[in-house]
Design an enzyme around this catalytic site. Structure first.
Site, mmCIF file in Angstrom:
data_model
loop_
_atom_site.group_PDB
_atom_site.id
_atom_site.type_symbol
_atom_site.label_atom_id
_atom_site.label_comp_id
_atom_site.label_asym_id
_atom_site.label_seq_id
_atom_site.Cartn_x
_atom_site.Cartn_y
_atom_site.Cartn_z
ATOM 1 N N ILE A 182 50.770 37.730 -20.624
ATOM 2 C CA ILE A 182 50.513 38.971 -19.890
ATOM 3 C C ILE A 182 51.767 39.434 -19.147
ATOM 4 O O ILE A 182 52.117 40.621 -19.159
ATOM 5 C CB ILE A 182 49.328 38.763 -18.910
ATOM 6 C CG1 ILE A 182 48.029 38.526 -19.703
ATOM 7 C CG2 ILE A 182 49.186 39.945 -17.969
ATOM 8 C CD1 ILE A 182 46.835 38.072 -18.870
ATOM 9 N N ARG A 199 59.830 30.038 -14.900
ATOM 10 C CA ARG A 199 60.651 28.819 -15.016
ATOM 11 C C ARG A 199 61.510 28.845 -16.270
ATOM 12 O O ARG A 199 62.545 28.212 -16.319
ATOM 13 C CB ARG A 199 59.743 27.579 -14.983
ATOM 14 C CG ARG A 199 59.070 27.376 -13.618
ATOM 15 C CD ARG A 199 57.918 26.415 -13.719
ATOM 16 N NE ARG A 199 56.995 26.830 -14.761
ATOM 17 C CZ ARG A 199 55.985 26.107 -15.217
ATOM 18 N NH1 ARG A 199 55.752 24.923 -14.701
ATOM 19 N NH2 ARG A 199 55.187 26.561 -16.163
ATOM 20 N N ASP A 256 59.831 28.756 -9.651
ATOM 21 C CA ASP A 256 58.545 28.057 -9.627
ATOM 22 C C ASP A 256 57.826 28.613 -8.399
ATOM 23 O O ASP A 256 58.274 28.379 -7.264
ATOM 24 C CB ASP A 256 58.765 26.539 -9.507
ATOM 25 C CG ASP A 256 57.444 25.784 -9.484
ATOM 26 O OD1 ASP A 256 56.401 26.398 -9.145
ATOM 27 O OD2 ASP A 256 57.457 24.585 -9.786
ATOM 28 N N VAL A 257 56.749 29.361 -8.617
ATOM 29 C CA VAL A 257 56.102 30.063 -7.497
ATOM 30 C C VAL A 257 55.514 29.117 -6.454
ATOM 31 O O VAL A 257 55.217 29.529 -5.336
ATOM 32 C CB VAL A 257 55.004 31.058 -7.965
ATOM 33 C CG1 VAL A 257 55.592 32.217 -8.725
ATOM 34 C CG2 VAL A 257 53.907 30.363 -8.744
ATOM 35 N N TYR A 285 40.376 25.827 -11.199
ATOM 36 C CA TYR A 285 40.804 27.169 -11.625
ATOM 37 C C TYR A 285 39.952 28.233 -10.931
ATOM 38 O O TYR A 285 40.473 29.198 -10.376
ATOM 39 C CB TYR A 285 40.696 27.282 -13.148
ATOM 40 C CG TYR A 285 41.264 28.567 -13.718
ATOM 41 C CD1 TYR A 285 42.637 28.744 -13.845
ATOM 42 C CD2 TYR A 285 40.430 29.604 -14.139
ATOM 43 C CE1 TYR A 285 43.164 29.924 -14.380
ATOM 44 C CE2 TYR A 285 40.950 30.774 -14.672
ATOM 45 C CZ TYR A 285 42.314 30.933 -14.798
ATOM 46 O OH TYR A 285 42.835 32.094 -15.329
ATOM 47 N N LYS A 291 41.119 31.196 -8.373
ATOM 48 C CA LYS A 291 40.989 32.614 -8.731
ATOM 49 C C LYS A 291 39.999 33.361 -7.827
ATOM 50 O O LYS A 291 40.185 34.538 -7.537
ATOM 51 C CB LYS A 291 40.611 32.753 -10.215
ATOM 52 C CG LYS A 291 41.696 32.261 -11.178
ATOM 53 C CD LYS A 291 43.015 33.030 -11.039
ATOM 54 C CE LYS A 291 44.010 32.696 -12.142
ATOM 55 N NZ LYS A 291 45.273 33.453 -12.009
ATOM 56 N N VAL A 309 42.116 36.786 -23.069
ATOM 57 C CA VAL A 309 43.287 37.533 -23.545
ATOM 58 C C VAL A 309 44.046 36.624 -24.505
ATOM 59 O O VAL A 309 44.221 35.425 -24.226
ATOM 60 C CB VAL A 309 44.210 37.930 -22.368
ATOM 61 C CG1 VAL A 309 45.341 38.831 -22.860
ATOM 62 C CG2 VAL A 309 43.415 38.630 -21.264
#
Ligand SMILES: NC(=O)c1ccc[n+]([C@@H]2O[C@H](COP(=O)([O-])OP(=O)(O)OC[C@H]3O[C@@H](n4cnc5c(N)ncnc54)[C@H](OP(=O)(O)O)[C@@H]3O)[C@@H](O)[C@H]2O)c1
Length: 251
Positions: free
Chosen positions: A15, A35, A57-58, A147, A151, A180
């Protein structure tokens, strides 16, 4: 008129990569972070002057602060921040290690907060933050507790921040994709099919039975929604978690 600038995390594939292509096409300057720096450098070379690549790297707060400051310096400000970087695993709760849990939360939830906090002083009135959540930020899914927690959390973060920043003229929205066709979805399906002992094509078909449109979305469709949110005509949209999922999610 000077070009606008978007900062995109997770820009190297899927995405995020579609978002980069779309905003370049629409005439924006694009600050790309992920990365896989080699991949981003190739895009930068193909679009000199209007794109720039950073290793990021967030989940590393110090690196986030450094990269955001360098992007602001390079482009003179950030009109739009897209917190897209994410990871996804399915693990039964009895098997989740502290490391798995914190790893997921730190990339999918701490990361967007770090980037947003660092970028905010440089986002002008009329700017926007778009967080990439998921339909799994709205409904639960077995074996996806980490996850889903990350989210759902990202949607809460989005809604609170939208109220906090409305007076400063900054929109904050979440985009919630369903299935997706990206590496993340594909690798998840391969792993799951192996666990179930069925062919991936069978699992793919089974999953699509839950999707009224009976198809995987293309990454470009998610980029298109973000491009719309970035138009002046969408300035009334804030604090929303917008599903784009072929009808999978009821709201
Ligand atoms: N595909 C789907 O069906 C789907 C559905 C709902 C929501 N989403 C969400 O959409 C977003 C993009 O997913 P995708 O499907 O495009 O996945 P993808 O193809 O696996 O791409 C993930 C991107 O995030 C980057 N990334 C991962 N960990 C990172 C980290 N620690 N720091 C910085 N960048 C990192 C990856 O780049 P590097 O490896 O180069 O760092 C890559 O560019 C994610 O937030 C995901 O949860 C996807």
């Amino acid at each position: 008129m000077s070009k606008k600038t978007v900062f995109v995390t997770g820009a190297s594939r899927g995405i995020g990569r579609a978002v980069v292509d779309r905003f370049l096409e629409d005439g924006w300057q694009v600050a790309m972070a992920a990365r896989s720096l080699d991949v981003l450098k190739e895009i930068e070379a193909a679009h000199p002057g209007v794109s720039k690549a950073w290793h990021l790297d967030v989940s590393d707060r110090a690196e986030v602060d450094k990269v955001v400051a360098e992007a602001v310096e390079a482009f003179g400000g950030l009109d739009l921040v897209i917190n897209n970087a994410g990871r996804g695993e399915r693990t039964p709760i009895d098997a989740i290690s502290d490391e798995d849990w914190h790893g997921m939360i730190s990339v999918n939830l701490d990361g967007p907060m770090f980037v947003t906090r660092a970028a905010l002083p440089h986002i002008p009135k009329g700017g926007q933050i778009i967080n990439v959540s998921s339909v799994l930020g709205k409904v639960g899914s077995a074996y996806s507790s980490a996850y889903c927690a990350s989210k759902f959390g990202l949607i809460g973060f989005t809604k609170a921040l939208a109220l906090e920043l409305a007076g400063r003229g900054i929109q904050v929205n979440a985009v919630c994709p369903g299935w997706v066709a990206t590496e993340m979805a594909e690798s998840g399906i391969v792993l799951e099919a192996e666990k179930l002992g069925i062919p991936t094509s069978t699992l793919r078909m089974k999953l699509m039975m839950d999707v009224p449109q009976r198809r995987f979305l293309e990454a470009e469709e998610i980029a298109h929604l973000m491009a719309y949110l970035a138009t002046p005509g969408a300035r009334g949209i804030t604090g929303q978690a917008i599903s784009i999922c072929g009808g999978l999610c009821p709201a």
